[in-house]
Design a protein around this motif. Structure first.
Motif, PDB file in Angstrom:
ATOM      1  N   VAL A 163       4.835  15.783   0.602  1.00 57.52           N
ATOM      2  CA  VAL A 163       4.733  14.342   0.389  1.00 57.52           C
ATOM      3  C   VAL A 163       4.145  13.692   1.640  1.00 57.52           C
ATOM      4  N   GLY A 164       4.594  14.162   2.825  1.00 59.18           N
ATOM      5  CA  GLY A 164       4.076  13.613   4.080  1.00 59.18           C
ATOM      6  C   GLY A 164       2.569  13.822   4.192  1.00 59.18           C
ATOM      7  N   GLY A 165       2.116  15.021   3.865  1.00 60.11           N
ATOM      8  CA  GLY A 165       0.685  15.336   3.930  1.00 60.11           C
ATOM      9  C   GLY A 165      -0.119  14.444   2.996  1.00 60.11           C
ATOM     10  N   PHE A 166       0.409  14.236   1.795  1.00 59.88           N
ATOM     11  CA  PHE A 166      -0.267  13.395   0.792  1.00 59.88           C
ATOM     12  C   PHE A 166      -0.419  11.971   1.319  1.00 59.88           C
TER      13      PHE A 166
ATOM     14  N   LEU B 182       0.840  -1.211   0.000  1.00 64.53           N
ATOM     15  CA  LEU B 182       0.000   0.000   0.000  1.00 64.53           C
ATOM     16  C   LEU B 182       0.870   1.255   0.000  1.00 64.53           C
ATOM     17  N   TYR B 183       1.860   1.244   0.900  1.00 62.28           N
ATOM     18  CA  TYR B 183       2.736   2.405   1.056  1.00 62.28           C
ATOM     19  C   TYR B 183       3.483   2.703  -0.244  1.00 62.28           C
ATOM     20  N   SER B 184       4.009   1.644  -0.890  1.00 61.83           N
ATOM     21  CA  SER B 184       4.751   1.852  -2.146  1.00 61.83           C
ATOM     22  C   SER B 184       3.852   2.462  -3.209  1.00 61.83           C
ATOM     23  N   ALA B 185       2.598   2.010  -3.239  1.00 66.08           N
ATOM     24  CA  ALA B 185       1.664   2.549  -4.237  1.00 66.08           C
ATOM     25  C   ALA B 185       1.416   4.042  -3.968  1.00 66.08           C
TER      26      ALA B 185
ATOM     27  N   GLN C  61      -2.860  11.608   4.186  1.00 60.98           N
ATOM     28  CA  GLN C  61      -4.261  11.649   3.753  1.00 60.98           C
ATOM     29  C   GLN C  61      -4.695  10.268   3.263  1.00 60.98           C
ATOM     30  N   LYS C  62      -3.811   9.614   2.528  1.00 65.22           N
ATOM     31  CA  LYS C  62      -4.118   8.255   2.044  1.00 65.22           C
ATOM     32  C   LYS C  62      -4.306   7.302   3.225  1.00 65.22           C
ATOM     33  N   ILE C  63      -3.454   7.468   4.238  1.00 65.58           N
ATOM     34  CA  ILE C  63      -3.557   6.587   5.412  1.00 65.58           C
ATOM     35  C   ILE C  63      -4.912   6.821   6.099  1.00 65.58           C
ATOM     36  N   ALA C  64      -5.264   8.094   6.268  1.00 67.13           N
ATOM     37  CA  ALA C  64      -6.526   8.422   6.950  1.00 67.13           C
ATOM     38  C   ALA C  64      -7.719   7.820   6.201  1.00 67.13           C
ATOM     39  N   GLU C  65      -7.665   7.864   4.863  1.00 67.56           N
ATOM     40  CA  GLU C  65      -8.764   7.298   4.065  1.00 67.56           C
ATOM     41  C   GLU C  65      -8.856   5.785   4.266  1.00 67.56           C
ATOM     42  N   LYS C  66      -7.695   5.146   4.303  1.00 73.40           N
ATOM     43  CA  LYS C  66      -7.651   3.684   4.389  1.00 73.40           C
ATOM     44  C   LYS C  66      -8.036   3.193   5.790  1.00 73.40           C
ATOM     45  N   LEU C  67      -7.715   4.015   6.775  1.00 74.88           N
ATOM     46  CA  LEU C  67      -7.927   3.636   8.172  1.00 74.88           C
ATOM     47  C   LEU C  67      -9.367   3.183   8.439  1.00 74.88           C
ATOM     48  N   THR C  68     -10.310   3.810   7.763  1.00 71.60           N
ATOM     49  CA  THR C  68     -11.724   3.488   7.979  1.00 71.60           C
ATOM     50  C   THR C  68     -12.033   2.028   7.589  1.00 71.60           C
ATOM     51  N   GLU C  69     -11.184   1.442   6.726  1.00 71.88           N
ATOM     52  CA  GLU C  69     -11.427   0.054   6.294  1.00 71.88           C
ATOM     53  C   GLU C  69     -10.776  -0.971   7.213  1.00 71.88           C
ATOM     54  N   TRP C  70      -9.892  -0.519   8.099  1.00 71.09           N
ATOM     55  CA  TRP C  70      -9.147  -1.489   8.910  1.00 71.09           C
ATOM     56  C   TRP C  70      -9.893  -1.865  10.183  1.00 71.09           C
ATOM     57  N   ASP C  71      -9.785  -3.169  10.553  1.00 83.58           N
ATOM     58  CA  ASP C  71     -10.431  -3.568  11.809  1.00 83.58           C
ATOM     59  C   ASP C  71      -9.600  -3.063  12.993  1.00 83.58           C
TER      60      ASP C  71
END
Ligand code: 6YU
Length: 497
Positions: free
Chosen positions: A145-148, A123-126, A151-161
């Motif tokens: 780059v960090g902010g970008f 995921l991170y590499s993508a 943001q991707k992490i925050a979006e994905k977080l909602t899918e993680w248990d």
């Protein structure tokens, strides 16, 4: 007469040595390299260790493939292992990151499952690839780059248990700390997003020099007459746009003043000092000071610190098949702003360890990288303090309270080095690739006596900044600029005859 300009090169790192070499093989004989320290190589610095070498500065040829000039030269001089020369190695696409065949430990002494590691790394590499491909038109110049990535992490977080989310966040935090080491910055929040894709990755599996990276500099230098490089000759001020009389009674536009009082006149000076040094000197290094756009480029571009902590162990306690050991601090998250207690927490910035190659020569060595303010804090500690922190860290992560401490520890202090002041450059938020070009621009760039002061060095290469191949190409570029100028003058001179 046009072929005998006096050229001074400030700095004997790879860019300076290459510039001198290029001029020398083109017939230029009035050359002097002034170097502040007692050695050549600058940020390429190999230390003899056991029956081999360890690298205190540059370590890998990033992207060893035919278009990489460091690789080209190293193969020409037969400085590499045969595996590095194979076609498969040259074509491998490592995306600039070493293969993370790794074991990941948490601070609770647990191992993280390979499945989680693989999943998050992918995921991170993508995301990182996406950050290199954002369209310039849509990009906000203030974004990082960090902010970008956050943001991707925050979006994905909602899918993680909830059971695994914390470990995933902690693992991502380590990956971002690793990225800080690659970019040479305290935080990826400092690295500008819009120009990030301008940095160019070359294909090839990163490789090292069995005889030390410095063997390359030694080879290039060997073509120069012995007295070309003057050591322990610190340049204090470069006076340009002047009229200075030389001992040959000729009038020169430039005079270089050294700390020890020595003066040298020249037609051209190629400045190869680090961006860190230029930042620290601000306006004092050049007289008259640089034009505003160049001074701004020096101010705006980023120059951070990374350091290495290298430890030798009597016996390896790691899996011999693994190249890296990643450290994961449970509870840390890229999305949380934690307040840090430097004394206690500096080690948390260490993303992991590399197992150094060729143990049969150098013994069982691990190398940690550490970036940013924590890295600069580490420079203020004593060797014993670093050693005890590292021992405690390893005991915690392996879950073995009796793990023997390293038998030897060597760490770098790149920020305290007065003639470097950090590790390498990045394009910081608030700057752009145009600043890199502005930094590379000679002064004056026009008029009757152009190119009095020229600029080379890693930070002046628009697409390969931060690397040895970028530095090498920048040295060639400035030598070629002078060579082309004098060819033109010769042609005009011959025509008028
Ligand atoms: C690479 C790698 N690598 C690790 C660490 C460091 C760097 N790099 P120099 O400073 O060498 O020379 C200037 C000279 O001038 C010097 O001798 C001074 O003493 C002298 N001087 C200064 N002031 C003076 C004065 N007043 N008078 C006289 N003399 C004076 N590069 O290719 N592979 O593995 C690493 C690494 C710890 C510190 C590196 C690596 C960077 C290179 O070392 C560096 O660029 C060049 O050596 C600089 O040469 P130079 O001639 O310009 O200056 C996506 C994305 C983005 C971004 N980056 C990805 C790439 C990552 C880079 N990787 C780094 C990793 C490591 C481990």
């Amino acid at each position: 007469a046009h072929r005998s300009p006096a050229v001074i090169i400030v700095g004997s790192g790879i860019s300076g040595v290459v510039a001198a070499h290029r001029l020398y093989i083109n017939g230029y004989r009035r050359l002097r390299v002034l170097e502040a320290t007692g050695r050549s190589g600058g940020r390429i610095r190999s230390l003899a260790y056991g029956k081999g070498f360890i690298e205190l500065g540059a370590q890998w040829i990033h992207g060893p493939s035919p278009n990489n000039p460091v690789y080209q030269l190293a193969s020409q001089y037969s400085l590499l292992d045969p595996e590095a020369l194979t076609k498969e190695n040259q074509e491998e696409d490592g995306d600039g990151h070493l293969p993370l065949c790794s074991i990941s430990h948490t601070n609770a002494g647990k191992r993280i499952s390979q499945a989680l590691v693989a999943n998050i790394t992918e995921l991170y590499s993508a995301w990182l690839k996406q950050s290199q491909n954002v369209s310039k038109e849509e990009c906000d110049p203030k974004s990082s780059v960090g902010g970008f990535i956050k943001q991707k992490i925050a979006e994905k977080l909602t899918e993680w248990d909830t059971a695994t989310a914390d470990t995933k966040l902690a693992f991502l935090n380590g990956l971002l700390n690793h990225e800080c080491c690659i970019s040479g910055t305290h935080s990826m929040d400092y690295v500008a997003l819009c120009p990030y894709g301008e940095y160019t990755l070359l294909p090839g599996l990163d490789c090292t020099f069995p005889g030390g990276f410095e063997s390359l500099v030694t080879q290039i230098k060997s073509a120069l007459p012995n007295d070309t490089i003057l050591f322990n000759k610190t340049v204090k001020t470069i006076h340009w746009n002047g009229a200075f009389q030389g001992s040959d009674a000729r009038i020169y536009p430039v005079q270089v003043q050294c700390e020890d009082g020595d003066m040298f006149v020249a037609d051209h000076v190629i400045v190869t000092v680090s961006l860190g040094f230029l930042k620290e000197q601000a306006s004092g290094f050049l007289s008259p000071p640089l034009p505003v756009h160049k001074a701004q480029a020096i101010q705006n571009l980023g120059f951070g610190t990374i350091n290495k902590i290298i430890m030798e162990f009597k016996e390896p306690f790691w899996d011999p098949d693994c190249i890296t050991i990643q450290l994961v601090w449970e509870g840390e998250s890229p999305l949380a702003q934690s307040k840090i207690n430097m004394k206690q927490d500096w080690v948390k910035k260490i993303p992991g360890f590399f197992v150094l190659e060729r143990p049969e020569k150098i013994g069982h060595l691990l190398c940690a990288f550490i970036a940013g303010q924590e890295s600069e804090y580490m420079e203020t500690l004593t060797d014993d303090e670093v050693l005890s922190s590292m021992t405690a860290l390893l005991r915690q992560f392996t879950g073995n309270p009796n793990l023997p401490p390293p038998i030897r520890l060597i760490r770098t202090r790149w920020s305290s080095e007065p003639y470097t002041r950090g590790s390498y450059s990045h394009v910081a938020v608030g700057s752009s690739g145009k600043d890199v070009d502005n930094l590379a621009e000679p002064v004056p760039n026009y008029g009757a006596k152009p190119f009095q002061v020229l600029f080379a060095g890693e930070a002046t290469h628009r697409t390969f900044y931060s690397t040895t191949h970028g530095a090498l190409l920048s040295g060639r570029r400035e030598a070629e600029r002078l060579i082309a100028r004098y060819q033109e003058l010769d042609m005009l001179h011959n025509k008028s005859k």
